[in-house]
Enzyme design. Structure first.
Site, short mmCIF file in Angstrom:
data_model
loop_
_atom_site.label_atom_id
_atom_site.label_comp_id
_atom_site.label_asym_id
_atom_site.label_seq_id
_atom_site.Cartn_x
_atom_site.Cartn_y
_atom_site.Cartn_z
CD GLN A 1 -3.84 -4.23 6.25
OE1 GLN A 1 -3.30 -3.73 5.60
NE2 GLN A 1 -3.88 -5.50 6.05
CE LYS B 1 -4.02 -2.65 1.78
NZ LYS B 1 -4.55 -3.42 3.08
CG ASP C 1 -10.28 -0.84 4.08
OD1 ASP C 1 -9.44 -0.13 2.89
OD2 ASP C 1 -9.30 -0.85 5.02
#
Ligand code: NAP
Length: 325
Positions: free
Chosen positions: A120, A76, A143
């Site tokens: 995460q 990422k 997200d």
């Protein structure tokens, strides 16, 4: 199309794909398509950076030493940097307390240089991922998993959409277009496909994938069915689908008797087999010959999830600065 976090997409005419299983299926290469997303984001990021005087910023928070999470976080960061974003990195020990993690999230919420925050998941026990996702400022949610943003998805209102389903939708656009990806393709070349008149079946109803997936398909006017572990005669339900999405977590559950000839099959599953290899929820060898388009695992939906995270961060930046179309 309604907001899907992607620039410049036009709605295409209803698709005529899903037709001919006698042709070889279109293999939906997520690595190449993620580069297309990256190219598009990079070009747009360069323009908005000039306008605003700073680049969009992504903050990534990792707690603990889960090897898979470390790999995801590294990819990422890399992708974001390649697209011209600024990245911020916090790696906390597994022993981090609730208060410490909350303070890090709050710090990024208050940091004007940060437009996207990624926590995460999964978090090491006893930390509860959902509790901390709720602490992220909704407008900085990279997200698309904050409950406020999930509610806005139900309303069809602008908000960051969950990355994995968003990536699947872009793969669907590719499946239903005549576009051949090249080093110059951008998302502007890939019209948002209409699913009016088409049936979509999503196997799985998780908050992370299945439910938002179904609502994104509904936004494109598909007639959507959610299937799950309590669905009787799953193969028969799936055989109705013009578009079949598997988000289950059961290796090779979907065999060709689940698939209508000519259907588009999108495999979200990532399962590790005893020999260490990865496979999807779809038995690729069995299903590919009867499908019109199919995603491989690995190299399908996975890379698209990373790309959409970066795209979401850019969109958050644009909304903040009033630069959305
Ligand atoms: P999850 O939360 O465990 O949800 C799985 C869903 O599948 C549930 O709704 C469950 O039904 C359903 N299910 C389980 N067994 C079934 C069966 N035999 N028949 C029909 N339905 C069944 O998983 P998730 O987070 O959605 O993830 C699903 C898969 O996608 C996993 O392999 C995960 O690793 C992968 N994934 C990939 C990406 C990516 O970037 N490619 C991102 C996220 C997840 P019930 O609700 O009835 O229990």
């Amino acid at each position: 199309m309604s907001y899907a976090g992607l620039p410049s997409a036009k709605l295409s005419p209803e698709f005529s794909a899903g037709g001919c299983a006698s042709h070889p299926p279109k293999i939906l290469d997520g690595k190449t398509l993620s580069r297309t997303v990256g190219r598009t984001v990079a070009a747009e990021a360069a323009v908005v950076t000039k306008k605003v005087g700073r680049a969009p910023g992504l903050a990534v928070i990792l707690v603990g030493e889960n090897p898979a999470s470390k790999t995801y976080v590294a990819s990422k960061h890399r992708f974001a940097k390649e697209c011209g974003l600024v990245t911020f990195d916090t790696h906390l020990p597994a022993s981090t307390t609730k208060e410490e993690l909350a303070a890090v999230i709050q710090g990024y919420n208050n940091n004007d240089l940060v437009d996207g925050i990624l926590l995460q998941l999964p978090l090491p026990a006893p930390l509860d991922g959902a509790e901390f996702v709720r602490m992220i400022a909704p407008e900085k949610d990279a997200d698309g998993l904050h409950p406020m943003n999930q509610g806005l998805l139900l309303q069809g209102a602008p908000a960051p959409r969950p990355c994995t389903p968003l990536g699947v939708m872009t793969m669907l656009d590719l499946a239903m277009s005549n576009v051949t990806l090249s080093d110059t393709t951008t998302l502007a070349d890939l019209p948002a496909a209409s699913l009016a008149g088409k049936k979509a079946v999503v196997i799985g109803r998780s908050q992370l994938v299945g439910k938002p997936m179904g609502f994104l398909l509904l936004e494109r006017n598909a007639t959507v069915t959610f299937a799950h572990s309590k669905t009787p005669d799953l193969p028969a339900v799936c055989r109705e689908a013009d578009v079949l999405v598997a988000a289950v977590g059961v290796p090779r559950l979907v065999t060709k008797n689940f698939v209508k000839p000519g259907a588009i099959v999108l495999d979200v599953g990532i399962n590790r087999l005893p020999d260490g290899k990865l496979c999807g929820d779809v038995d690729y060898e069995d299903v590919a010959p009867v499908s019109s388009a199919i995603t491989p695992v690995p190299g399908g939906v996975g890379p698209m999830t990373v790309a959409m995270l970066i795209s979401n961060t850019l969109q958050n930046f644009k909304r903040k600065h009033g630069l959305t179309a």
